[in-house]
Design a protein around this motif. Structure first.
Motif, PDB file in Angstrom:
ATOM      1  N   ALA A  69      -3.540  16.473   9.496  1.00 55.06           N
ATOM      2  CA  ALA A  69      -4.483  15.826  10.445  1.00 55.06           C
ATOM      3  C   ALA A  69      -3.396  14.604  11.632  1.00 55.06           C
ATOM      4  O   ALA A  69      -3.750  14.096  12.147  1.00 55.06           O
ATOM      5  N   GLY A  70      -3.501  13.738  10.391  1.00 58.81           N
ATOM      6  CA  GLY A  70      -3.006  11.882  10.618  1.00 58.81           C
ATOM      7  C   GLY A  70      -1.013  11.951  10.873  1.00 58.81           C
ATOM      8  O   GLY A  70      -0.449  12.813  10.187  1.00 58.81           O
ATOM      9  N   ARG A  71      -1.120  11.810  11.952  1.00 56.37           N
ATOM     10  CA  ARG A  71       0.257  11.576  12.652  1.00 56.37           C
ATOM     11  C   ARG A  71       0.601  10.540  11.915  1.00 56.37           C
ATOM     12  O   ARG A  71       2.140  10.764  11.082  1.00 56.37           O
ATOM     13  N   VAL A  72       0.324  10.010  11.293  1.00 57.03           N
ATOM     14  CA  VAL A  72       1.189   8.659   9.921  1.00 57.03           C
ATOM     15  C   VAL A  72      -0.092   9.437   8.607  1.00 57.03           C
ATOM     16  O   VAL A  72      -1.097   8.603   8.658  1.00 57.03           O
ATOM     17  N   CYS A  73       0.315  10.306   8.278  1.00 53.75           N
ATOM     18  CA  CYS A  73       0.067  10.048   6.545  1.00 53.75           C
ATOM     19  C   CYS A  73      -0.315   8.897   5.602  1.00 53.75           C
ATOM     20  O   CYS A  73       1.014   8.869   4.908  1.00 53.75           O
ATOM     21  N   ILE A  74      -0.870   8.242   5.097  1.00 52.25           N
ATOM     22  CA  ILE A  74      -1.144   7.664   3.809  1.00 52.25           C
ATOM     23  C   ILE A  74      -1.794   8.034   2.619  1.00 52.25           C
ATOM     24  O   ILE A  74      -2.566   8.167   2.703  1.00 52.25           O
ATOM     25  N   VAL A  75      -0.921   8.005   1.777  1.00 52.66           N
ATOM     26  CA  VAL A  75      -1.041   8.847   0.518  1.00 52.66           C
ATOM     27  C   VAL A  75      -1.275   7.391  -0.527  1.00 52.66           C
ATOM     28  O   VAL A  75      -0.624   6.332  -0.833  1.00 52.66           O
ATOM     29  N   GLU A  76      -2.287   7.426  -1.547  1.00 55.18           N
ATOM     30  CA  GLU A  76      -2.394   6.645  -2.733  1.00 55.18           C
ATOM     31  C   GLU A  76      -2.280   7.470  -4.277  1.00 55.18           C
ATOM     32  O   GLU A  76      -3.403   8.727  -3.730  1.00 55.18           O
ATOM     33  N   ALA A  77      -1.303   7.169  -5.057  1.00 58.03           N
ATOM     34  CA  ALA A  77      -1.455   7.997  -5.918  1.00 58.03           C
ATOM     35  C   ALA A  77      -1.454   7.438  -6.976  1.00 58.03           C
ATOM     36  O   ALA A  77      -0.775   6.133  -7.491  1.00 58.03           O
ATOM     37  N   GLU A  78      -2.563   8.435  -7.355  1.00 61.55           N
ATOM     38  CA  GLU A  78      -2.854   7.409  -9.254  1.00 61.55           C
ATOM     39  C   GLU A  78      -0.924   7.474 -10.140  1.00 61.55           C
ATOM     40  O   GLU A  78      -1.103   7.301 -11.352  1.00 61.55           O
ATOM     41  N   GLU A  79      -0.654   8.551  -9.986  1.00 57.76           N
ATOM     42  CA  GLU A  79       1.030   8.608 -10.656  1.00 57.76           C
ATOM     43  C   GLU A  79       2.026   8.998  -9.387  1.00 57.76           C
ATOM     44  O   GLU A  79       1.548  10.234  -8.922  1.00 57.76           O
ATOM     45  N   VAL A  80       3.058   7.873  -9.533  1.00 54.26           N
ATOM     46  CA  VAL A  80       4.540   9.069  -8.702  1.00 54.26           C
ATOM     47  C   VAL A  80       5.682   9.229  -9.867  1.00 54.26           C
ATOM     48  O   VAL A  80       6.023   8.009 -10.782  1.00 54.26           O
ATOM     49  N   VAL A  81       6.127  10.135  -9.773  1.00 52.84           N
ATOM     50  CA  VAL A  81       7.135  10.804 -10.710  1.00 52.84           C
ATOM     51  C   VAL A  81       7.885  11.478  -9.942  1.00 52.84           C
ATOM     52  O   VAL A  81       7.981  10.865  -8.645  1.00 52.84           O
ATOM     53  N   GLU A  82       9.386  11.357 -10.503  1.00 56.01           N
ATOM     54  CA  GLU A  82      10.536  11.409  -9.643  1.00 56.01           C
ATOM     55  C   GLU A  82      10.531  12.612  -9.429  1.00 56.01           C
ATOM     56  O   GLU A  82       9.700  14.061  -9.373  1.00 56.01           O
ATOM     57  N   VAL A  83      11.446  12.955  -7.947  1.00 55.34           N
ATOM     58  CA  VAL A  83      11.419  14.438  -7.126  1.00 55.34           C
ATOM     59  C   VAL A  83      12.216  15.093  -8.416  1.00 55.34           C
ATOM     60  O   VAL A  83      13.073  15.187  -8.881  1.00 55.34           O
ATOM     61  N   GLY A  84      11.204  16.830  -8.047  1.00 53.07           N
ATOM     62  CA  GLY A  84      12.274  17.476  -9.423  1.00 53.07           C
ATOM     63  C   GLY A  84      11.234  18.118 -10.515  1.00 53.07           C
ATOM     64  O   GLY A  84      11.215  18.722 -10.746  1.00 53.07           O
TER      65      GLY A  84
END
Length: 258
Positions: free
Chosen positions: A199-214
């Motif tokens: 619903a947000g035009r600009v979406c801000i996400v806080e993530a507990e873990e960030v991994v590589e694409v794939g």
């Protein structure tokens, strides 16, 4: 691919006074605590918020409430937050109560390019007929009441027209994100989060873990990165410090445990 990564302070730096914000979470489950704290630290406010509830006192959206940064909230539930109830009943805060499923669908519609939709939920109640107190005055009288909504007969049943929610910004928490913003949520922490994100035009996400694409399998992705614009990677300490239990219920000890 790493351009979406930034600090919480950077992610909320351009949110202006009067912005509309869709927030994920249910009580204390899956709330974007760190970006909310970053927003609360800024000298801006007068926000309109779309969320199931307003966190609890001192946590989640409750922080924005306590600092007087919310002007209006569209939600389903006032309980568990005494300050939320106090501001509503004293006329300091405008509150549009909406059925929980309708709120979820309004967010999903806003993110899907659907301007409005018909539903049977609320027909024959204040939700459809109008007159629900949105804001009280200082004496307890109704200063602003909900207007009646359009209804239509469909297949012999009455339906009420509900408007989609489109917010300036959305704030959500994910369990895992890849650097492109594809998200996976954990169990019930998913709740309203994918819908608020959409619903947000600009979406801000806080993530507990960030991994590589794939690293996230296609079937493990609950929300595609096309909806995500800014990504905040949480530290181990931030994750641990925001894993709260809203209501702890335990069984009485057995005879052998006493």
């Amino acid at each position: 691919m790493s351009s979406k990564l930034m600090t919480a302070a950077e992610a909320v730096a351009d949110i202006p006074d009067g912005a509309s914000i869709a927030a994920g979470g249910f009580g204390l489950c899956g709330i974007p605590q760190i970006v909310i704290e970053a927003l609360a630290a800024r000298d801006v406010g007068d926000f309109e918020v779309f969320s199931n509830n307003a966190g609890v006192d001192g946590k989640g959206l409750g922080i924005l409430l306590e600092t007087g940064k919310l002007r209006r909230i569209v939600s389903s539930y006032v309980g568990e937050n005494k300050e939320f109830a106090r501001q509503y009943l004293s006329g300091e805060l405008e509150v549009e109560l909406t059925p929980q499923g309708t709120l979820a669908e309004r967010m999903r519609a806003g993110g899907s390019g659907i301007g409005a939709f018909y539903t049977r939920t609320g027909v024959g109640t204040f939700v459809a007929d109008g007159g629900m107190p949105w804001k009280y005055d200082s004496t307890g009288g109704v200063a602003v009441a909900s207007p009646p909504k359009e209804t239509r007969e469909i297949r012999g049943e009455t339906y009420v027209l509900e408007q989609a929610i489109e917010a300036d910004y959305s704030l959500v928490r994910a369990a895992v994100a890849d650097r492109s913003g594809n998200l996976r949520f954990n169990l019930t922490a998913r709740n309203f989060s994918p819908l608020a994100a959409m619903a947000g035009r600009v979406c801000i996400v806080e993530a507990e873990e960030v991994v590589e694409v794939g690293e996230l399998a296609p079937d493990d992705i609950h929300l595609p990165g096309i909806f995500v614009h800014r990504l905040v990677e949480l530290t181990t300490e931030q994750v641990a410090q925001t894993k709260w239990i809203e209501k702890m219920t335990t069984n009485p000890p057995s005879e052998g445990q006493r």
